[in-house]
Motif scaffolding. Structure first.
Motif, short mmCIF file in Angstrom:
data_model
loop_
_atom_site.label_atom_id
_atom_site.label_comp_id
_atom_site.label_asym_id
_atom_site.label_seq_id
_atom_site.Cartn_x
_atom_site.Cartn_y
_atom_site.Cartn_z
N VAL A 5 67.34 -2.95 -10.40
CA VAL A 5 68.03 -1.70 -10.08
C VAL A 5 69.49 -2.02 -9.79
N LEU A 6 70.41 -1.31 -10.46
CA LEU A 6 71.84 -1.43 -10.20
C LEU A 6 72.23 -0.24 -9.35
N LEU A 7 72.61 -0.48 -8.10
CA LEU A 7 72.73 0.58 -7.10
C LEU A 7 74.15 0.70 -6.57
N ASP A 8 74.79 1.84 -6.85
CA ASP A 8 76.08 2.15 -6.26
C ASP A 8 75.86 2.53 -4.79
N LEU A 9 76.82 2.20 -3.93
CA LEU A 9 76.68 2.52 -2.52
C LEU A 9 77.13 3.94 -2.20
N ASN A 10 78.21 4.37 -2.82
CA ASN A 10 78.80 5.68 -2.49
C ASN A 10 78.27 6.75 -3.43
N LEU A 11 77.16 7.36 -3.06
CA LEU A 11 76.55 8.41 -3.86
C LEU A 11 76.70 9.74 -3.13
N PRO A 12 76.76 10.84 -3.87
CA PRO A 12 77.10 12.12 -3.24
C PRO A 12 76.03 12.71 -2.33
N ILE A 40 71.85 3.49 -10.87
CA ILE A 40 72.08 4.61 -9.96
C ILE A 40 73.57 4.62 -9.65
N GLU A 41 74.30 5.49 -10.32
CA GLU A 41 75.77 5.51 -10.26
C GLU A 41 76.24 6.94 -10.49
N ASP A 42 77.03 7.48 -9.56
CA ASP A 42 77.45 8.88 -9.68
C ASP A 42 78.59 9.09 -10.65
N ASP A 43 79.35 8.04 -10.97
CA ASP A 43 80.42 8.14 -11.96
C ASP A 43 79.76 8.15 -13.34
N ALA A 90 82.80 -1.13 -4.29
CA ALA A 90 84.25 -1.25 -4.35
C ALA A 90 84.69 -2.43 -3.49
N ARG A 91 85.88 -2.93 -3.75
CA ARG A 91 86.32 -4.14 -3.07
C ARG A 91 86.50 -3.94 -1.56
N ASP A 92 86.74 -2.72 -1.10
CA ASP A 92 87.01 -2.49 0.32
C ASP A 92 85.76 -2.13 1.10
#
Length: 225
Positions: A48-55, A6-9, A80-82
Motif C-alpha cells: 500500500v502506498l499511503l499519502d499522509l495528508n488526505l482530505p 491512496i493519494e488525494d492528488d 512531503a519533506r516538511d
C-alpha cells in the motif's frame, strides 16, 4: 504484483499508476482516505502506498487502523519533506518505509521491491528455487542459467508463485495479485497463462517445475519427484 495507491492528488495518483504499470505492477487507486482504508482492509495487496495528508481521514489514522485490525500488508508512506514528525509517527505505527515528494518512479519501484523482499523474509533480490531463478527487478527467469522467454502475465504468475514458495497457491490468490480490481474472475484467460507458463518451464527443464495440486492450487517443485 498488485498495489494500492491512496493519494488525494488525482494527477499524481494517475501518474504513479501508469508509471508503475510500465514496470509490471498493477495498481488500484483511491483518492479518499476512507475508501482506501476499506480497500486495504478488504483486499490482499502486496504493498500500500499511503499519502499522509488526505482530505477525509489522516494517513496515520488509516495506518493505525490497518495494523490494529491485523492487516500486515507492507505500507510505504508518501510524504512531503516538511512532515518529519508525521513520517516518524507513521514508522512507529508500523509503516515499512517512506518516500518524500517529489520522487522518481525508479526509486519508488526499488523501494516497493525492497519492502516486498523483506516482507517475505528474503535478502537476495533474486528468488532461487532449485534450478529456477526469478529476478523481479529485471523481470527475467532462468532455468539452469538459461533464459526462459515469458510473456508479461506469465512472468507475473511465476513471480507470485516464487514469492509464496513453498506454499501451494490457488488460482484465485494469483488473480488477486496480478490483476487490478477491474479483472473479470469468470474469465478463462488465467488458465491459458498458467498452461503456457507450465509448458515453457517444462520445456526448459525437462520436467514439471510448475505443478497443479488437484483441489488445492499450484506450486513450484524444486526437484524431480
Amino acid at each position: 504484483m498488485r498495489l494500492l495507491i491512496i493519494e488525494d492528488d488525482q494527477g499524481l495518483a494517475l501518474s504513479m499508476k501508469l508509471g508503475l504499470e510500465k514496470y509490471g505492477f498493477y495498481a488500484d487507486v483511491s483518492n479518499l482516505g476512507l475508501e482506501g482504508e476499506e480497500k486495504a482492509y478488504a483486499n490482499e495487496y502486496d504493498v500500500v502506498l499511503l499519502d499522509l495528508n488526505l482530505p477525509d481521514k489522516d494517513g496515520t489514522d488509516i495506518l493505525q487502523f490497518l495494523r490494529d485490525s491485523g492487516v500486515e500488508t507492507p505500507v510505504i508512506i508518501i510524504t512531503a519533506r516538511d512532515e518529519i514528525e508525521e513520517r516518524a509517527m507513521g514508522l512507529d505505527l508500523g509503516a515499512d518505509d517512506y518516500i518524500t515528494k517529489p520522487f522518481q518512479l525508479l526509486e519508488l519501484r526499488a523501494r516497493i521491491q525492497a519492502v516486498v523482499r523483506r516482507f517475505h523474509g528474503r535478502t537476495s533480490p533474486v528468488i532461487t528455487i532449485g534450478e529456477l531463478s526469478v529476478n523481479p527487478a529485471s523481470r527475467t527467469a532462468t532455468v539452469g542459467g538459461v533464459l526462459v522467454e515469458l510473456a508479461p502475465k506469465e512472468f507475473d504468475i511465476l513471480e507470485y508463485l516464487a514469492q509464496k514458495h513453498p506454499h501451494v497457491t490457488t488460482a484465485e490468490e494469483v488473480a488477486e495479485h496480478i490483476y487490478d480490481e477491474t479483472f473479470d474472475p469468470s474469465s478463462s484467460i488465467l488458465r491459458v497463462h498458467f498452461s503456457r507458463l507450465k509448458r515453457k518451464l517444462a520445456d526448459a527443464s525437462g520436467r514439471e517445475i510448475l505443478q497443479n495440486i488437484r483441489g488445492k492450487g499450484y506450486w513450484l517443485c524444486e526437484k524431480e519427484n
